[in-house]
Design an enzyme around this catalytic site. Structure first.
Site, PDB file in Angstrom:
ATOM      1  NE  ARG A   1      -1.670  27.943 -35.605  1.00  0.00           N
ATOM      2  CZ  ARG A   1      -2.743  28.307 -34.917  1.00  0.00           C
ATOM      3  NH1 ARG A   1      -3.793  27.495 -34.869  1.00  0.00           N
ATOM      4  NH2 ARG A   1      -2.781  29.468 -34.291  1.00  0.00           N
TER       5      ARG A   1
ATOM      6  CG  ASN B   1       0.688  35.043 -30.442  1.00  0.00           C
ATOM      7  OD1 ASN B   1       0.257  35.851 -29.632  1.00  0.00           O
ATOM      8  ND2 ASN B   1       0.292  33.785 -30.476  1.00  0.00           N
ATOM      9  CG  ASP B   2       5.644  35.214 -35.064  1.00  0.00           C
ATOM     10  OD1 ASP B   2       6.246  35.041 -33.990  1.00  0.00           O
ATOM     11  OD2 ASP B   2       5.563  34.337 -35.939  1.00  0.00           O
TER      12      ASP B   2
ATOM     13  CG  HIS C   1     -24.937  -3.460 -30.632  1.00  0.00           C
ATOM     14  ND1 HIS C   1     -24.603  -3.431 -29.287  1.00  0.00           N
ATOM     15  CD2 HIS C   1     -26.287  -3.472 -30.678  1.00  0.00           C
ATOM     16  CE1 HIS C   1     -25.704  -3.445 -28.567  1.00  0.00           C
ATOM     17  NE2 HIS C   1     -26.748  -3.479 -29.385  1.00  0.00           N
TER      18      HIS C   1
ATOM     19  NE  ARG D   1       0.784  29.335 -40.357  1.00  0.00           N
ATOM     20  CZ  ARG D   1       0.862  29.532 -39.043  1.00  0.00           C
ATOM     21  NH1 ARG D   1       0.643  30.738 -38.533  1.00  0.00           N
ATOM     22  NH2 ARG D   1       1.125  28.538 -38.229  1.00  0.00           N
TER      23      ARG D   1
ATOM     24  CB  CYS E   1      -5.583  34.410 -37.121  1.00  0.00           C
ATOM     25  SG  CYS E   1      -4.028  34.604 -37.991  1.00  0.00           S
TER      26      CYS E   1
ATOM     27  N   GLY F   1      -0.793  38.162 -37.887  1.00  0.00           N
ATOM     28  CA  GLY F   1      -0.440  37.203 -36.838  1.00  0.00           C
ATOM     29  C   GLY F   1       0.015  38.003 -35.636  1.00  0.00           C
TER      30      GLY F   1
END
Length: 792
Positions: free
Chosen positions: A511, A704-705, A421, A579, A752, A702
């Protein structure tokens, strides 16, 4: 409709067009009996009294004038709502039955008993108002239902009580708010054979996700015993979610989620005389077990699909499982009245920052967040002291609480599931609520400042103090078309359904490690080698988590597959790239039982991570469980839109080793349509792109890396943050080169990362280089889509 008896109509002679005659609840039961029995929908046999019978009872007992006069006095402030309600209800209950209606009720009850082979047949007696379940009013819980009613005298008395329940205080208030004329509403009573769910189970089911409105799932709540506890929110039930589009294949089991509820008590029959029920504590075994088997869950979900298809709209249903025969019955079905009426347009997203200490968690209702002051009320008799605009904290709610729920800023309860409810009313009112916290009334106190957050997925949190709350509006009905695919980065399965309305081209990055960390929590090697685990505390916790699993490895496979399935479902049949796990060794070590299996490294960022783990004896058996989860996701659950991605693959030889281990575990590239991508995050992936393209179907950059390893800059270093630039010419050369090489080899390339949303110029460069897809977080989707459209 025409009938020989203007007082009683059997369900099989009713249809959904008879709302004016027998109310929404009973006309819907009749509709299912007459039209859906042949489609496998089981509804317990029964009959309904008509609106004519109600009016005849009122006239016979001279009640119309009394009701009108009493309600006038209440409207003029001469008497209280409570006094008005008590006066009217007492008069109705004291009334006598007109002889013809009394005879019809007794005769029909005897006939129902004859059909069921039981002279003292226990029945459920349900109220069904003739204005019930209209598109703009659910009337949920406004009138009464009585269970386990046995014998003719008990039936006649209970039917009077049903009539009286048309004038409960809450029903009078509800009609005033909705603008319904009290005198124009009548009540039908449904009399239905009881299903022996007192020794089985029961619950509620929606053919739509109640929080996000995602229309491709069935949500089922279940508890032991009779169903009132689930409806009222008196227990924390089991929760199951099933993906509708794959249910038509009998070989698939697309169960996306199974959450074990505490199910602290169950409602059973009280004694043999009938008409009474009572709550008793559940056993430890009942609390530890799911109410429904997987076959039951799929059976109910298929019934929900059949009912929804027949009615042509999302439905709210109640079901019961007979503890003797094991049969599943639908005991109520009505249109869902909240999520199905929210169209495309603006989607609000909330983000909580600088929150205080986490005090509680429970099931979130809605997606908003709000800070405010607690008003703790444990008993309905104290609702007069509610402070407007406060956060209502209570054990559970029922329809008597609605007047103060309307004045609350948010609601937090000890008990209840997503179909209770408190949850249903909060949804209708557009209030954030957290239900089923178990101990809100124990931990929180009056006048305490808290933040209620439903913004973080299916789990809602209560934080100490006032947090900073950001609100963003995303327009979902005016998204430009682009040739370049714009996909989503999704990690949190519990929040995935929030984004189903975004017209994204799939999921570019899911991920796996997020799901392992939150849904599984255990290091896979600790499950493989559980008997030799040295950490006693971890061993005990793992034993508790994996209770019910003869083989502890199956726990990892099931929980990982189900967690990922919610992400796969939200975009099906569009591609979803998952991944494989990419924890660093220090992060793996933080999982339960993990320290024993992880080396200590000086630089985990470029250490034992990604592909190198998958074929190593240190982790090979753990990777096998990841593969089994993906295989289950694709082959058993049916999500063949899932693409596998391998992270941090340093060389073509390493790729060959990984592919061989995957094939050993049932994941062979090309077989059953399986595609395998590689992360492009190491300069060697660019330099040897032609070789990698022979082994993989696509690349996902990727950024960033790749930036970190191209420029030799630690991405986490504050001192070097000015040097870490994804738009550096060297990084752009890497991106441009891998796109050219991959395309020449016939492979797709995506990226990404956040850079395209933060930097429109970066998005323009990617489009210029011919990138196939860009994958971003959902809140950045619209900005990136617009940047890409401009660039194209």
């Amino acid at each position: 409709m025409s009938t020989d008896n203007r007082n009683i109509i059997w369900f099989e002679k009713l249809s959904r067009t008879d709302v004016g005659l027998v109310g929404g609840k009973n006309s819907s039961l009749g509709e299912m009996v007459s039209n859906l029995s042949q489609a496998g929908i089981k509804v317990p046999a029964g009959f309904a009294t008509t609106a004519d019978a109600y009016r005849a009872y009122m006239t016979y007992n001279h009640l119309d004038d009394l009701i009108a006069t009493t309600l006038e006095q209440e409207a003029d402030g001469k008497i209280s709502l409570q006094e008005a309600g008590e006066t009217i209800r007492a008069a109705i209950i004291k009334g006598d039955w007109p002889q013809d209606i009394r005879d019809s009720l007794i005769e029909s009850y005897r006939e129902l008993g004859k059909r069921s082979g039981n002279d003292e047949l226990p029945v459920a007696v349900r109220s069904s108002a003739t204005a019930e379940d209209l598109p703009d009013a659910s009337f949920a819980g406004q009138q009464e239902t009585y269970l386990n009613v046995r014998g003719e005298k008990a039936l006649l008395n209970t039917c009077r009580r049903c009539y009286a329940s048309l004038f409960t205080d809450r029903a009078i208030s509800y009609r005033k708010i909705k603008g319904f004329d009290h005198q124009k509403i009548a009540l039908s009573v449904g009399v239905q054979r009881m299903v022996r769910s007192d020794i089985g189970g029961s619950g509620v089911m929606f053919s739509i996700d109640t929080e996000s409105g995602f229309d491709k799932v069935v949500l089922i709540n279940a508890a032991w015993g009779l169903g009132e506890n689930v409806v009222q929110g008196a227990v924390n039930p089991d929760e199951y979610e099933v993906y509708k589009p794959l249910l038509s294949d009998p070989d698939l089991a697309p169960i996306l989620e199974k959450k074990l509820g505490a199910k602290e008590k169950k409602m059973i029959y009280a004694g043999s005389s009938g008409g009474e029920t009572r709550n008793v504590p559940t056993s430890k075994a009942e609390r530890a077990a799911f109410v429904l088997t997987d076959d039951d869950i799929l059976n109910l979900a298929r019934q929900a699909c059949t009912i929804e298809e027949h009615y042509g709209q999302p439905m709210d249903m109640e079901w019961a499982k007979d503890g003797i025969t094991g049969e599943l019955f639908i005991v109520q079905a009505r249109p869902e009245t909240v999520q199905s009426r929210i169209g495309q347009g603006v989607q609000k997203t909330y983000r909580v920052r600088n929150a205080g200490k986490k005090l509680l968690s429970g099931l979130s209702v809605g997606s908003a967040a709000i800070s405010g002051r607690v008003c703790l009320i444990e008993n309905a008799r104290d609702i007069d002291r509610f402070v407007d605009g406060s956060i209502l904290v209570t054990s559970t709610t029922d329809p008597d609480w609605v007047p103060i729920m309307k004045r609350a800023a948010a609601i937090v309860t000890d008990h209840g599931g997503r179909t209770s409810h408190a949850a249903i009313v909060s949804r209708e009112l557009g209030l954030p609520a957290i239900v089923g916290t178990s101990q809100a009334t124990h931990i929180l106190h009056d006048e305490q400042d808290i933040t209620v957050s439903c913004a973080e997925g299916d789990e809602g949190f209560v934080y100490e103090g006032h947090a900073d709350i950001e609100v963003q509006e995303i327009q979902t009905d005016d998204v430009p078309e682009t040739k370049t695919h714009v996909m989503l980065n999704l990690a949190n399965p519990s929040a995935a359904f929030r984004w189903w309305r975004l017209p994204a081209d799939g999921v570019g990055l899911a991920r796996m490690e997020f799901v392992i960390n939150n849904a599984v929590r255990v290091h896979p090697m600790a499950l493989v080698h559980f008997d030799s685990l040295k950490d006693e505390a971890a061993r005990e916790e793992i034993a508790e988590l994996t209770k019910g699993y003869a083989d502890k490895r199956d726990y990892f496979v099931d929980h990982l597959a189900m967690g990922l399935s919610r992400i796969a479902a939200v975009m099906y049949p569009k591609p979803v790239i998952i991944r494989m796990s990419d924890f660093k060794t220090n992060e793996y070590a933080d999982l339960l039982g993990g320290k024993q299996f992880e080396p200590k490294e000086e630089n985990p960022m470029i250490g034992f991570r990604g592909a190198s783990r998958y074929y190593s004896d240190r982790y090979r058996d753990g990777f096998a469980l990841e593969c089994r989860a993906i295989r289950k996701l694709r082959m058993e659950m049916g999500f063949d839109n899932v693409i596998v991605m391998i992270p941090f693959c340093r060389s073509p030889d390493e790729a060959d080793h990984v592919m061989a281990v995957m094939a050993e575990n049932g994941l062979e590239r090309g077989k059953d349509g399986l595609q395998v991508y590689v992360m492009c995050e190491i300069p060697s992936n660019v330099i040897l792109a032609e070789e990698f393209a022979k082994r993989f179907d696509g690349f996902s950059i990727g950024s960033n890396d790749l930036t970190q390893l191209t420029l030799g800059v630690d991405r986490d270093s504050e001192d070097l943050s000015d040097l870490f630039r994804e738009s550096d010419p060297a990084v752009l050369w890497m991106i441009k080169t891998v796109i050219e090489k991959a395309h020449k080899a016939g492979s797709k390339v995506g990226l990404c990362g956040q850079a395209p949303s933060n930097n429109p110029e970066f998005a323009r460069k990617l489009v210029e280089y011919g990138i196939d897809s860009i994958s971003v977080t959902p809140d950045a989707y619209l900005a990136v889509k617009q940047n890409v459209a401009k660039a194209e």
